[in-house]
Structures are given as structure tokens and as C-alpha cells.
Design an enzyme around this catalytic site. Structure first.
Site, PDB file in Angstrom:
ATOM      1  N   CYS A  43      -5.975  19.842  -1.482  1.00 37.26           N
ATOM      2  CA  CYS A  43      -5.259  19.172  -0.401  1.00 37.26           C
ATOM      3  C   CYS A  43      -5.790  17.772  -0.180  1.00 37.26           C
ATOM      4  CB  CYS A  43      -5.430  19.933   0.927  1.00 37.26           C
ATOM      5  SG  CYS A  43      -4.899  21.644   0.896  1.00 37.26           S
TER       6      CYS A  43
ATOM      7  N   ASP B  33      -8.147 -25.373  -2.986  1.00 41.90           N
ATOM      8  CA  ASP B  33      -7.023 -25.311  -2.059  1.00 41.90           C
ATOM      9  C   ASP B  33      -7.300 -26.105  -0.785  1.00 41.90           C
ATOM     10  OD1 ASP B  33      -4.406 -23.791  -1.409  1.00 41.90           O
ATOM     11  OD2 ASP B  33      -5.649 -23.507   0.362  1.00 41.90           O
TER      12      ASP B  33
END
Length: 475
Positions: free
Chosen positions: A34, A432
Site C-alpha cells: 500500500c 541572468d
């Protein structure tokens, strides 16, 4: 972030969604495995053992639970942020890449088949072929449970050429037939519906706002909390729509496509574009105490790395966006799509796909607002991708080096493509301008930003997203 037995035990008993997919709980008395969030009554600790992935649980003889459905769990993040061959192999397997021969698959990854088997046994506890088969069958189980696709179409979507072979493999793996799963299905409505799980927290609104400022009319549509997009994979075209269900830690995906074999690739690509397999806890541990990033992360603990649909589209977007504003780039890209995108039947406001490399390779790009130099670059890049160019499945460094062999692609462009087109968690466009502003570097340089970012490895791309977010308007 390897979990101890006691950590797994606490997460299982608390049904903590933050650990969904990071391990699986197998119950010895029932022979079932599970998710840690399974709503069934918790078994006694003495009857439980833990596995790092579903394939390992299957190898040990356990069957997936029909209640919590382990196939719907987010993928394990154990290899995110690393440059391992396993990471590259899993990305291909999850996208439905066929593996007719292990030697050819290993060669594509730049290693021998013996070494690849050794890596999979070390990190996953199973062979590459066993993992791939289990993944295909779990995806089939998800389609059987959540969609109304005919069983033959499900088989084709998962790479099986006949229903008989699919039925045999499915029954051997799960001790159930596809028809047994289909009888439990309560899905309805047009299209193939799939639930995409994620680990909370998830800052959906910030991710959607980032995409909205860059959305291309006709190709993409964002309305309220929903995102739609037209796509093309090979010769096949289609569209999808995505809406959030944050309380249940899932996104609801509906795919409209007549080619079942495309479904696995589309699902995986959507998972990557919306960064659904990231572990927010790993990012929190990396950034919470950082002077620059900590305050941003406390405001946006579920920040993700929004992707771009394809590597080629990422390169085109990056080239067009060089040294101009986001708004200006979007205007030019919209004209590009209007003129050269493949017409698409009207569907939810979508009218065309993003232009293909073959279409742009010989296109007249004048009148779009591009400089003559960038127009030449785009045509050359389109010809390269039309001829089969790709950045490959090597390390970040090798991908950057290969991208920069394209005329017009420098370090900033290559890093941006790796960040958003290839989901490289350590991509970092050091030059950047937005980073300079966010870091308050009046006379910034790539050397300065790289030095500041060294402690953020291997999550520098997420640091970039956080810093862009801090500017008030995304860059």
C-alpha cells in the site's frame, strides 16, 4: 533523504501525504502493498515491511492494494537532484520508452548493460526490465481504474501488441485480470481521465501565474484554476486539460487523443511540466535556513519548477526571449504560432499546436519582430532538431555542452533550456539579469552568482525560481 524504519512507521501511522510515494508498506498477512496514506485500518507493526519502490514490493511477491492504489502515488524522489544514470533511465521508462533490448537501452545512456543492471539492483533492488514491466502494468491498472478506455486501448497505451499478452502479464503480476479492475471503474465523461498525485505543499497559484504570463494564445489556455494545451507527439496531435484538487493532493488530467500509445508519454510529460514528483521536504531542508532563500521559501513552501512542453520549444522560447521582456517574447512567439503552428480543431479555446522543427526549418520568419540574426539562428536550430538533434540523456554538464553546439545558444540559453525543458534541478543561468536584481548585485557577474549559489546545489534551478518570484513580477 533515505528514510529509516522508524520514520516510515510514523509516516504510515499518521497517513502523512508528504511521504506518499517515498516508500510502500507491505503487509505480510495479506500479501498486499500500500501507499503510506492508505485509508484501510493500520496493520500491526510486526506484520509490516517497507520497500523504497513498488517494483521491489512486487518482486517480493506482494500485490498492489485495490483501495489506495499504489500506481497513483507520486514517483519516488530518491534520485532527483543527482546526476546518476538511474535518473536518466527512469525518465525514459516513465515516458513509455520501449526497451526491446537492454544492451541498446544501456548504450543510449552511455553505459554497458551489465553496469546498468548493477545500478538498478543497487538503487532499486530490481532489474531495469522488471522495473519497466511493473511500471507499464501499474500505468495500465491506473487507466483501467480511472478511465473508460477499452481494455485493448489500455494494452496498446502500455506497449502491448495484443490483448492476450497484456492479460497474461497483468494476471501474473497482480493475480487479477484487467476485467476485474474494470468492473470497479466509476469514471465517466469524454477523454482519458487520470489523477496525478503529488506531495504537499504545492503552490499551484504561483505556478499557474508564472505559466499565464508566458501562455501562447491558441496553443495554451488558462482560465480560473484550469490549464489547457494542444500538443503534438510525432504525427499525433491532441489536447489536455488540467485542474487542481489540492485537498486530495492531486491534479485531475483529461487527455483528448485518438492514439492510445501516446498516453503514457503525455501523462509523464504533464508530470514533468508541472513538477509533480518533487519532494518539498528536501527543498525545505535545503533552503529554510538560507539567508537569501529562507524568507521566500517560508512564503512559498510549495514552490515548483514549471517546465516547457518539449526541448525544442524550450530552445525556441529561450532564443526569442534573449535580451527582451517576457511580454515582448510572448508577442513574437504568438505570431510564430499563429503563422506556423499546425491548425487544430477548436477545443476549449485551442486552435493550433506549437510549430514543429520541420515547419520552421524552411519557414520565412520575416515580419515577426525577430532580428535577422535570431531568425537565422531559429532556422538553423529547427533544421538540427528536424534532423534528430537532442541534448541527450547524459549529465547536466554534457547536456549543456551539446546544446551550446547550436549556433545562437550560449550558457544562459542552454541553462534555461535545461531548467525548464529538461527538468534539470541544478540548471543555473548565472548571467541572468533577474538574478542580479534579486540578489541585489549592482554590478553583477556570472562568477558572483555562481559563488553565491554553490551552497544551493543540487537545487539551484529551484533557487532561481524563488529569486525570480521575489522580484514581484516573474522574469
Amino acid at each position: 533523504m533515505t528514510l529509516t524504519h522508524s520514520q516510515c512507521e510514523r509516516a504510515r501511522l499518521a497517513r502523512d501525504h508528504r511521504f506518499d510515494g517515498r516508500f510502500f508498506t507491505a503487509v505480510k498477512t495479506t500479501g498486499i502493498y500500500c501507499r503510506p496514506v492508505c485509508p484501510a485500518p493500520a496493520p500491526k507493526s510486526d506484520n509490516v515491511e517497507y520497500f523504497a519502490n513498488a517494483a521491489a514490493a512486487a518482486k517480493a511477491g506482494y500485490r498492489p492494494c485495490l483501495r489506495c492504489r499504489p500506481e497513483s502515488a507520486p514517483f519516488s524522489p530518491a534520485w532527483r537532484g543527482t546526476a546518476t544514470t538511474v535518473t536518466r533511465a527512469l525518465s525514459l521508462i516513465h515516458a513509455g520508452e520501449p526497451i526491446p533490448a537492454l544492451a541498446a537501452f544501456a548504450e543510449r545512456l552511455g553505459v554497458s548493460d551489465r553496469h546498468l543492471r548493477r545500478l538498478f539492483e543497487q538503487h532499486l533492488g530490481v532489474s531495469p526490465l522488471a522495473y519497466a514491466l511493473n511500471h507499464r502494468l501499474l500505468f495500465a491498472k491506473q487507466l483501467l481504474s480511472e478511465s473508460e478506455l477499452p481494455i485493448l486501448a489500455v494494452a496498446q497505451a502500455c506497449g502491448f501488441q495484443s490483448r492476450r499478452r497484456f492479460n497474461d502479464a497483468f494476471q501474473r503480476q497482480f493475480s487479477l485480470t484487467p476485467s476485474d479492475i474494470r468492473r470497479r471503474t466509476d469514471a465517466g465523461g469524454p477523454g482519458c481521465r487520470v489523477q496525478l498525485r503529488f506531495r504537499p505543499p504545492f503552490d499551484w497559484s504561483t505556478l499557474l501565474a508564472f505559466l499565464q504570463t508566458r501562455a501562447l494564445p491558441g496553443v495554451e489556455r488558462i482560465e480560473a484554476d484550469c490549464y489547457s494545451r494542444a500538443f503534438q507527439l510525432g504525427q499525433q496531435r491532441g489536447w489536455f486539460e488540467l485542474s487542481p484538487d489540492l485537498e486530495l493532493c492531486r491534479l485531475n488530467l483529461t487527455i483528448h487523443c485518438d492514439a492510445p500509445h501516446c498516453l503514457q508519454a503525455v501523462v509523464q510529460r504533464v508530470r514533468e511540466v508541472f513538477d509533480l514528483d518533487t519532494d518539498p521536504q528536501a527543498l525545505w531542508q535545503a533552503f529554510a535556513e538560507d539567508a537569501q532563500l529562507g524568507p521566500i521559501w517560508r512564503r512559498h513552501p510549495g514552490l515548483r519548477l514549471p517546465g516547457i512542453w518539449s526541448e525544442f520549444e524550450a530552445v525556441v522560447r529561450a532564443i526569442v526571449g534573449q535580451q527582451i521582456s517576457v511580454k515582448g517574447a510572448r508577442t513574437i512567439l504568438s505570431r510564430l504560432c499563429d503563422r506556423f503552428g499546425e491548425p487544430f480543431p477548436q477545443a476549449s479555446g485551442l486552435s493550433r499546436t506549437f510549430p514543429t522543427p520541420a515547419r520552421l526549418a524552411s519557414a520565412d520568419l520575416s515580419g515577426l519582430g525577430l532580428t535577422a540574426t535570431r531568425a537565422r539562428w531559429l532556422q538553423g536550430i529547427a533544421r538540427a532538431y528536424a534532423d534528430g538533434f537532442e541534448a541527450g540523456h547524459g549529465s547536466l554538464a554534457s547536456r549543456l555542452q551539446r546544446l551550446q553546439t547550436l549556433t545562437g545558444v550560449g550558457d544562459w540559453t542552454a541553462q534555461y533550456v535545461c531548467m525548464r525543458g529538461l527538468q534539470e534541478s541544478d540548471g543555473f543561468p548565472a548571467s541572468d539579469l533577474g538574478l542580479y536584481h534579486a540578489l541585489k548585485l549592482e554590478k553583477g557577474s556570472p562568477t558572483q552568482t555562481r559563488e553565491l549559489a554553490e551552497s544551493w546545489r543540487p537545487w539551484r534551478a529551484y533557487a532561481v525560481m524563488a529569486l525570480w518570484q521575489s522580484l514581484g513580477e516573474s522574469t
